[in-house]
Write an enzyme that holds these catalytic residues in place. Structure first.
Site, PDB file in Angstrom:
ATOM      1  N   ARG A  39       0.660  -1.266  -0.034  1.00 49.58           N
ATOM      2  CA  ARG A  39       0.023  -0.065   0.096  1.00 49.58           C
ATOM      3  C   ARG A  39       0.871   1.364  -0.144  1.00 49.58           C
ATOM      4  NH1 ARG A  39      -4.965  -1.655   4.124  1.00 49.58           N
ATOM      5  NH2 ARG A  39      -6.560  -2.172   2.249  1.00 49.58           N
ATOM      6  N   LYS A 200     -17.468 -17.806   2.614  1.00 50.75           N
ATOM      7  CA  LYS A 200     -18.791 -18.079   2.798  1.00 50.75           C
ATOM      8  C   LYS A 200     -19.697 -17.227   1.651  1.00 50.75           C
ATOM      9  CE  LYS A 200     -18.883 -18.574   7.613  1.00 50.75           C
ATOM     10  NZ  LYS A 200     -19.060 -17.995   8.875  1.00 50.75           N
ATOM     11  N   GLY A 357      -9.178  -8.077   0.003  1.00 50.52           N
ATOM     12  CA  GLY A 357      -8.336  -8.918   1.093  1.00 50.52           C
ATOM     13  C   GLY A 357      -7.480  -9.934   0.748  1.00 50.52           C
ATOM     14  N   GLY A 380     -12.592  -4.151   1.681  1.00 55.40           N
ATOM     15  CA  GLY A 380     -14.172  -3.665   1.692  1.00 55.40           C
ATOM     16  C   GLY A 380     -14.493  -2.725   0.548  1.00 55.40           C
TER      17      GLY A 380
HETATM   18  P1  AMP Z   1     -12.950 -14.552   1.783  1.00 51.92           P
HETATM   19  O1  AMP Z   1     -12.455 -13.664   2.953  1.00 51.92           O
HETATM   20  O2  AMP Z   1     -14.821 -14.976   2.024  1.00 51.92           O
HETATM   21  O3  AMP Z   1     -12.610 -14.271   0.485  1.00 51.92           O
HETATM   22  O4  AMP Z   1     -12.690 -15.830   2.365  1.00 51.92           O
HETATM   23  C1  AMP Z   1     -11.328 -16.471   2.130  1.00 51.92           C
HETATM   24  C2  AMP Z   1     -10.999 -17.700   3.012  1.00 51.92           C
HETATM   25  O5  AMP Z   1     -11.758 -18.659   2.386  1.00 51.92           O
HETATM   26  C3  AMP Z   1      -9.580 -18.225   2.960  1.00 51.92           C
HETATM   27  O6  AMP Z   1      -9.040 -17.979   4.317  1.00 51.92           O
HETATM   28  C4  AMP Z   1      -9.730 -19.626   2.498  1.00 51.92           C
HETATM   29  O7  AMP Z   1      -8.878 -20.459   3.173  1.00 51.92           O
HETATM   30  C5  AMP Z   1     -11.287 -19.977   2.828  1.00 51.92           C
HETATM   31  N1  AMP Z   1     -11.624 -20.952   2.037  1.00 51.92           N
HETATM   32  C6  AMP Z   1     -11.574 -21.073   0.612  1.00 51.92           C
HETATM   33  N2  AMP Z   1     -12.005 -22.382   0.156  1.00 51.92           N
HETATM   34  C7  AMP Z   1     -12.487 -22.884   1.232  1.00 51.92           C
HETATM   35  C8  AMP Z   1     -12.980 -24.151   1.368  1.00 51.92           C
HETATM   36  N3  AMP Z   1     -13.218 -25.037   0.548  1.00 51.92           N
HETATM   37  N4  AMP Z   1     -13.238 -24.833   2.749  1.00 51.92           N
HETATM   38  C9  AMP Z   1     -12.881 -23.947   4.013  1.00 51.92           C
HETATM   39  N5  AMP Z   1     -12.297 -22.750   3.796  1.00 51.92           N
HETATM   40  C10 AMP Z   1     -12.022 -22.248   2.312  1.00 51.92           C
END
Ligand code: AMP
Length: 402
Positions: A39, A200, A357, A380
């Site tokens: 950054r 998620k 992120g 964000g």
């Molecule tokens: P996000 O912050 O929503 O972009 O999620 C990123 C996180 O999702 C990372 O820490 C990954 O380790 C996790 N992730 C991605 N695929 C999976 C999966 N199949 N099972 C569990 N965690 C996951």
């Protein structure tokens, strides 16, 4: 929000003027050291340019979440020193961001000199967009420049309040980020693809809903793909999923179909019984996930199909990893697709923009960040843009029109 009306500092005479630059100095620090200066590095060209044009530069930023009171652990002093190292020029640190002493220190700046003020969030007025606090900040500048796209989703004194106090402009990094996002979302070269991954589905529903009306192909991976598989009655064992959002996943699939957006889901998976580096793992079709196993990455057939989809596309937007990339070997799917996107970009066949992120960390781990057309350091704010939302910091700049 008419982005074409956004005025940039590039055309303004800044010679001898105090230019208050809202930057994002919120970099990761551990054991007193900045361990990822991306950054800061992105800010350097803009700061050097202002300095060369004779501006007296006052940099302001938040750092961490001190919640309105001073916390020596969250001082910007070390970050200011690092910024000076990277600039190869002295950067003065001022141990407050408002008040008479701060104003005196700032008034003493000579053309071309740079000062960094202390963490804005040591005052509650920052996050409350308090008018009095904004007015105090404004005493440290003749002109306000917002160069913190990554903080533009917050309506704070330093992003919105200052536009009521001073002639206000967008900085070069802000313009760069907006142009990158516009290049993939407004009038992109088609066909377009979005890769959306991450843990998620619940955190990215508005993103998915907005993107399916924008892109031709929506590639879904990561933990969130599991909820989509569930919505097709696929058995996913102990995989991370959100059964409460199965109906939402169905709605998204139906809306995509209506819009002619093809949704690509994994058809094979890397599974394991434990969430641990080096654990025993196997590749199985998504229709054959054992009841006691977890899907932790997309499988090689899925990756091959996703690569083919990218090869057909001219524009790509990427947010979120396709698997638990931090834990070896569950990053392989993300890394392989990232390499393909980078190669297509290098060959001039694809415009690729990524951000948010974990995405930057995943692309860094793949070693391809420099080969993408643009990788945003915003989290964000990047996601809110993908949701089609108006960012208050940018709307305020446009609205100020001084
Ligand atoms: P996000 O912050 O929503 O972009 O999620 C990123 C996180 O999702 C990372 O820490 C990954 O380790 C996790 N992730 C991605 N695929 C999976 C999966 N199949 N099972 C569990 N965690 C996951």
């Amino acid at each position: 929000m008419d982005l074409d009306k956004l005025k940039t500092i590039a055309d303004v005479d800044v010679g001898g003027k105090l230019v208050l630059v809202r930057a994002d100095l919120n970099v990761p620090v551990a054991d007193g050291k900045v361990w990822d200066a991306t950054r800061l590095e992105r800010l350097l060209p803009g700061l050097k340019d202002l300095s060369a044009r004779g501006a007296r530069i006052v940099v302001i930023s938040h750092f961490g979440r001190p919640k309105g009171s001073s916390d020596p652990e969250l001082s910007l002093r070390r970050v200011a020193a690092k910024l000076g190292d990277l600039l190869g020029a002295p950067v003065q640190f001022v141990s407050d961001c408002v008040g008479e002493e701060t104003e005196a220190a700032v008034a003493a700046l000579k053309p071309g000199e740079i000062a960094v003020l202390e963490n804005l969030r040591f005052y509650a007025g920052e996050e409350n967009d308090d008018a009095e606090f904004a007015a105090k900040l404004a005493r440290c500048g003749d002109i306000f420049v917002n160069d913190a796209f990554s903080a533009a989703h917050r309506a704070h004194a330093s992003t919105v309040g200052l536009t009521r106090e001073l002639p206000s402009y967008a900085g070069p990094l802000m313009i760069e980020e907006i142009n990158a996002l516009r290049s993939v979302l407004d009038n992109p070269t088609r066909p377009t693809a979005a890769v959306i991954g991450g843990a998620k589905v619940s955190s990215k529903i508005p993103v998915l809903k907005h993107l399916l009306s924008k892109v031709d192909k929506l590639i879904i991976g990561g933990g969130m793909a599991n909820t989509f598989l569930l919505s097709h009655d696929v058995v996913i064992g102990k995989s991370l999923a959100e059964p409460d959002f199965v109906e939402t996943a169905r709605e998204i699939m139906a809306a995509a179909k209506d819009r002619g957006c093809a949704v690509v889901l994994p058809n094979d998976a890397v599974i394991a019984r434990e969430f641990r580096a080096g654990t025993a793992h196997a590749v199985v079709p998504t229709l054959a996930v054992p009841a006691d196993a977890m899907i932790l990455d997309v499988g090689p057939k899925s990756v091959a199909h996703m690569k083919d989809v990218l090869k057909e596309c001219k524009t790509l937007l990427w947010n979120g990893p396709l698997g638990a990339f931090e834990i070896s070997p569950f990053g392989e799917g993300t890394f392989a697709l990232a390499h393909e996107a980078a190669a297509l970009t290098k060959a001039g066949a694809l415009v690729s923009v990524a951000g948010g992120g974990d995405t930057v960390a995943a692309l860094n781990a793949a070693g391809v960040t420099d080969d993408f057309t643009y990788v945003s350091t915003a989290g964000g704010a990047f996601l809110e843009w993908l949701e089609g939302r108006e960012l208050p910091g940018i709307a305020a700049l446009i609205g100020a029109q001084r």
